[in-house]
Write a protein that holds these residues in place. Structure first.
Motif, PDB file in Angstrom:
ATOM      1  N   LEU A  45       0.838  -1.199   0.000  1.00 42.06           N
ATOM      2  CA  LEU A  45       0.000   0.000   0.000  1.00 42.06           C
ATOM      3  C   LEU A  45       0.876   1.253   0.000  1.00 42.06           C
ATOM      4  CD1 LEU A  45      -2.890  -0.903   2.480  1.00 42.06           C
ATOM      5  CD2 LEU A  45      -3.164  -0.175   0.094  1.00 42.06           C
ATOM      6  N   ALA A  46       1.916   1.255   0.833  1.00 41.52           N
ATOM      7  CA  ALA A  46       2.814   2.409   0.885  1.00 41.52           C
ATOM      8  C   ALA A  46       3.509   2.615  -0.462  1.00 41.52           C
ATOM      9  CB  ALA A  46       3.852   2.212   1.986  1.00 41.52           C
ATOM     10  N   GLU A  47       3.932   1.528  -1.088  1.00 37.58           N
ATOM     11  CA  GLU A  47       4.574   1.618  -2.406  1.00 37.58           C
ATOM     12  C   GLU A  47       3.621   2.228  -3.431  1.00 37.58           C
ATOM     13  OE1 GLU A  47       6.059  -1.331  -6.032  1.00 37.58           O
ATOM     14  OE2 GLU A  47       5.680  -2.174  -4.039  1.00 37.58           O
ATOM     15  N   ALA A  48       2.386   1.744  -3.461  1.00 34.18           N
ATOM     16  CA  ALA A  48       1.409   2.251  -4.428  1.00 34.18           C
ATOM     17  C   ALA A  48       1.083   3.719  -4.169  1.00 34.18           C
ATOM     18  CB  ALA A  48       0.137   1.407  -4.373  1.00 34.18           C
ATOM     19  N   ILE A  49       0.983   4.092  -2.900  1.00 31.70           N
ATOM     20  CA  ILE A  49       0.726   5.493  -2.554  1.00 31.70           C
ATOM     21  C   ILE A  49       1.881   6.371  -3.026  1.00 31.70           C
ATOM     22  CG2 ILE A  49       0.531   7.110  -0.621  1.00 31.70           C
ATOM     23  CD1 ILE A  49      -0.969   4.807   0.880  1.00 31.70           C
ATOM     24  N   ALA A  50       3.109   5.916  -2.787  1.00 25.60           N
ATOM     25  CA  ALA A  50       4.285   6.693  -3.196  1.00 25.60           C
ATOM     26  C   ALA A  50       4.339   6.863  -4.713  1.00 25.60           C
ATOM     27  CB  ALA A  50       5.556   6.016  -2.695  1.00 25.60           C
ATOM     28  N   ARG A  51       4.029   5.811  -5.445  1.00 21.30           N
ATOM     29  CA  ARG A  51       4.034   5.902  -6.908  1.00 21.30           C
ATOM     30  C   ARG A  51       2.966   6.889  -7.398  1.00 21.30           C
ATOM     31  NH1 ARG A  51       6.795   2.006  -9.772  1.00 21.30           N
ATOM     32  NH2 ARG A  51       7.768   0.344  -8.536  1.00 21.30           N
ATOM     33  N   LYS A  52       1.802   6.848  -6.762  1.00 21.01           N
ATOM     34  CA  LYS A  52       0.725   7.765  -7.145  1.00 21.01           C
ATOM     35  C   LYS A  52       1.128   9.213  -6.882  1.00 21.01           C
ATOM     36  CE  LYS A  52      -4.086   8.922  -6.046  1.00 21.01           C
ATOM     37  NZ  LYS A  52      -5.259   8.597  -5.187  1.00 21.01           N
ATOM     38  N   ILE A  53       1.732   9.465  -5.721  1.00 18.67           N
ATOM     39  CA  ILE A  53       2.163  10.823  -5.379  1.00 18.67           C
ATOM     40  C   ILE A  53       3.257  11.293  -6.332  1.00 18.67           C
ATOM     41  CG2 ILE A  53       3.280  12.229  -3.601  1.00 18.67           C
ATOM     42  CD1 ILE A  53       1.924  10.385  -1.520  1.00 18.67           C
ATOM     43  N   ALA A  54       4.179  10.399  -6.674  1.00 14.86           N
ATOM     44  CA  ALA A  54       5.256  10.766  -7.596  1.00 14.86           C
ATOM     45  C   ALA A  54       4.695  11.196  -8.948  1.00 14.86           C
ATOM     46  CB  ALA A  54       6.218   9.595  -7.763  1.00 14.86           C
ATOM     47  N   ILE A  55       3.664  10.498  -9.417  1.00 16.86           N
ATOM     48  CA  ILE A  55       3.028  10.868 -10.686  1.00 16.86           C
ATOM     49  C   ILE A  55       2.327  12.215 -10.553  1.00 16.86           C
ATOM     50  CG2 ILE A  55       1.182  10.263 -12.299  1.00 16.86           C
ATOM     51  CD1 ILE A  55       1.897   7.311 -11.781  1.00 16.86           C
ATOM     52  N   GLU A  56       1.600  12.404  -9.451  1.00 17.29           N
ATOM     53  CA  GLU A  56       0.887  13.662  -9.225  1.00 17.29           C
ATOM     54  C   GLU A  56       1.839  14.858  -9.219  1.00 17.29           C
ATOM     55  OE1 GLU A  56      -2.678  11.900  -6.320  1.00 17.29           O
ATOM     56  OE2 GLU A  56      -1.020  13.066  -5.480  1.00 17.29           O
ATOM     57  N   ARG A  57       3.010  14.670  -8.631  1.00 16.43           N
ATOM     58  CA  ARG A  57       3.958  15.772  -8.457  1.00 16.43           C
ATOM     59  C   ARG A  57       5.006  15.842  -9.560  1.00 16.43           C
ATOM     60  NH1 ARG A  57       5.294  15.417  -1.934  1.00 16.43           N
ATOM     61  NH2 ARG A  57       3.127  15.543  -1.203  1.00 16.43           N
ATOM     62  N   GLY A  58       4.973  14.903 -10.483  1.00 12.71           N
ATOM     63  CA  GLY A  58       5.961  14.906 -11.551  1.00 12.71           C
ATOM     64  C   GLY A  58       7.357  14.565 -11.071  1.00 12.71           C
ATOM     65  N   LEU A  59       7.463  13.722 -10.053  1.00  9.97           N
ATOM     66  CA  LEU A  59       8.769  13.345  -9.499  1.00  9.97           C
ATOM     67  C   LEU A  59       9.331  12.171 -10.297  1.00  9.97           C
ATOM     68  CD1 LEU A  59       7.892  13.558  -5.686  1.00  9.97           C
ATOM     69  CD2 LEU A  59       8.694  15.366  -7.221  1.00  9.97           C
ATOM     70  N   THR A  60       9.791  12.456 -11.497  1.00  7.88           N
ATOM     71  CA  THR A  60      10.275  11.395 -12.376  1.00  7.88           C
ATOM     72  C   THR A  60      11.569  10.771 -11.876  1.00  7.88           C
ATOM     73  OG1 THR A  60      11.413  13.045 -13.733  1.00  7.88           O
ATOM     74  CG2 THR A  60       9.176  12.439 -14.381  1.00  7.88           C
ATOM     75  N   TRP A  61      12.238  11.419 -10.950  1.00  9.98           N
ATOM     76  CA  TRP A  61      13.505  10.923 -10.415  1.00  9.98           C
ATOM     77  C   TRP A  61      13.310   9.943  -9.264  1.00  9.98           C
ATOM     78  CZ3 TRP A  61      13.331  12.389  -5.383  1.00  9.98           C
ATOM     79  CH2 TRP A  61      12.588  13.531  -5.070  1.00  9.98           C
ATOM     80  N   LEU A  62      12.076   9.737  -8.825  1.00 13.12           N
ATOM     81  CA  LEU A  62      11.831   8.875  -7.670  1.00 13.12           C
ATOM     82  C   LEU A  62      11.082   7.614  -8.076  1.00 13.12           C
ATOM     83  CD1 LEU A  62      10.852   9.906  -4.115  1.00 13.12           C
ATOM     84  CD2 LEU A  62       9.474   8.168  -5.268  1.00 13.12           C
ATOM     85  N   ASP A  63      11.531   6.484  -7.551  1.00 11.14           N
ATOM     86  CA  ASP A  63      10.831   5.223  -7.767  1.00 11.14           C
ATOM     87  C   ASP A  63      10.598   4.571  -6.412  1.00 11.14           C
ATOM     88  OD1 ASP A  63       9.590   3.187  -9.098  1.00 11.14           O
ATOM     89  OD2 ASP A  63      11.434   2.112  -9.588  1.00 11.14           O
ATOM     90  N   ALA A  64       9.562   3.768  -6.303  1.00  9.51           N
ATOM     91  CA  ALA A  64       9.219   3.116  -5.043  1.00  9.51           C
ATOM     92  C   ALA A  64       9.107   1.616  -5.238  1.00  9.51           C
ATOM     93  CB  ALA A  64       7.904   3.674  -4.498  1.00  9.51           C
ATOM     94  N   ALA A  65       9.444   0.877  -4.185  1.00  9.14           N
ATOM     95  CA  ALA A  65       9.361  -0.575  -4.194  1.00  9.14           C
ATOM     96  C   ALA A  65       9.022  -1.032  -2.779  1.00  9.14           C
ATOM     97  CB  ALA A  65      10.679  -1.186  -4.670  1.00  9.14           C
ATOM     98  N   SER A  66       8.823  -2.336  -2.604  1.00  8.12           N
ATOM     99  CA  SER A  66       8.517  -2.855  -1.276  1.00  8.12           C
ATOM    100  C   SER A  66       9.004  -4.285  -1.152  1.00  8.12           C
ATOM    101  CB  SER A  66       7.009  -2.779  -0.993  1.00  8.12           C
ATOM    102  OG  SER A  66       6.280  -3.585  -1.901  1.00  8.12           O
ATOM    103  N   ALA A  67       9.142  -4.742   0.094  1.00  5.33           N
ATOM    104  CA  ALA A  67       9.583  -6.109   0.371  1.00  5.33           C
ATOM    105  C   ALA A  67       9.158  -6.467   1.789  1.00  5.33           C
ATOM    106  CB  ALA A  67      11.097  -6.240   0.209  1.00  5.33           C
ATOM    107  N   GLY A  68       9.264  -7.756   2.120  1.00  7.51           N
ATOM    108  CA  GLY A  68       8.872  -8.223   3.445  1.00  7.51           C
ATOM    109  C   GLY A  68       9.970  -9.025   4.113  1.00  7.51           C
ATOM    110  N   THR A  69      10.048  -8.915   5.425  1.00  8.11           N
ATOM    111  CA  THR A  69      11.077  -9.645   6.165  1.00  8.11           C
ATOM    112  C   THR A  69      10.768 -11.137   6.258  1.00  8.11           C
ATOM    113  OG1 THR A  69       9.948  -9.107   8.245  1.00  8.11           O
ATOM    114  CG2 THR A  69      11.724  -7.632   7.541  1.00  8.11           C
ATOM    115  N   SER A  70       9.498 -11.500   6.118  1.00  9.47           N
ATOM    116  CA  SER A  70       9.097 -12.918   6.138  1.00  9.47           C
ATOM    117  C   SER A  70       8.068 -13.157   5.039  1.00  9.47           C
ATOM    118  CB  SER A  70       8.512 -13.297   7.505  1.00  9.47           C
ATOM    119  OG  SER A  70       9.465 -13.136   8.529  1.00  9.47           O
ATOM    120  N   ALA A  71       8.409 -12.753   3.841  1.00 13.37           N
ATOM    121  CA  ALA A  71       7.450 -12.805   2.733  1.00 13.37           C
ATOM    122  C   ALA A  71       7.403 -14.181   2.086  1.00 13.37           C
ATOM    123  CB  ALA A  71       7.814 -11.759   1.687  1.00 13.37           C
TER     124      ALA A  71
END
Length: 218
Positions: free
Chosen positions: A76-102
């Protein structure tokens, strides 16, 4: 599963103090590793001046969110960050996610999928992945949902670029973990998603503010 999993703090146990975070710079997000000559000038900058026609390398920031199973909070945090980056035109930022016990390749939880859709976030293509040294090494800034996630990130080599999401977003004023909604009713997911939205926006405000001027495009 995306359970909190961490042991409860014993009564009277001392809270781990929030780590101060330095300003962003071109050598990295928090602290430069660029060698300097005796005059104190950055060797990389000196080399660039010696090659006046060389193009500057495009600077990008890889933001990584970490929870337990990588099926609820961190996607959810990754998707939110990607949405905000698009809204703000932050083409230099990318988001990802992972789990400690995935469980590698698992879909986002039903609750995360539903509250994501309510917020215009499509998590249908999400597949969980296990946190490891390579994932940690590729990230520039790692934001963990809880203390035990942060400890695992640091054990995998992320010390110095990993922080609690709450602490980073609040400049150290809030150090509590983000609530894990796994297995709870949909309303609990909604509360967690709302909290993540506020925290991720604040964290991205900070990243953008502390990023060096002129560092967006190469």
């Amino acid at each position: 599963m995306d359970g909190s999993g961490g042991p409860r703090r014993a009564a009277g146990a001392r809270r781990r103090p929030a780590r101060p975070v330095g300003p962003l710079n071109r050598g990295g997000l928090h602290g430069s590793s660029s060698p300097r000559d005796p005059a104190g000038r950055c060797a990389g900058a000196r080399a660039a001046r010696e090659r006046p026609h060389a193009h500057r390398r495009r600077v990008s920031v890889q933001l990584l969110f970490v929870c337990t199973g990588n099926t609820c909070r961190s996607p959810l945090a990754e998707a939110i960050a990607r949405k905000i980056a698009i809204e703000r035109g932050l083409t230099w930022l990318d988001a990802a996610s992972a789990g400690t016990s995935a469980w590698e390749g698992a879909s986002a939880s039903d609750g995360a999928l539903l509250v994501g859709l309510e917020r215009g976030l499509d998590l249908n293509g999400h597949r969980s992945r296990q946190l490891d040294r390579d994932v940690v090494a590729r990230a520039d800034l790692i934001l963990a949902m809880g203390p035990h996630h942060l400890e695992r990130v640091e054990a995998l080599g992320g010390e110095g670029k990993a922080y609690l999401l709450t602490a980073y977003a609040s400049h150290g004023q809030n150090t509590r973990p983000v609530n894990d909604p796994m297995g709870a009713e949909l309303e609990v997911y909604r509360v967690t998603a709302g909290e993540l939205e506020r925290l991720v926006r604040a964290a991205m405000d900070r990243v953008a503010a502390e990023r060096p001027a002129g560092g967006a495009e190469g």
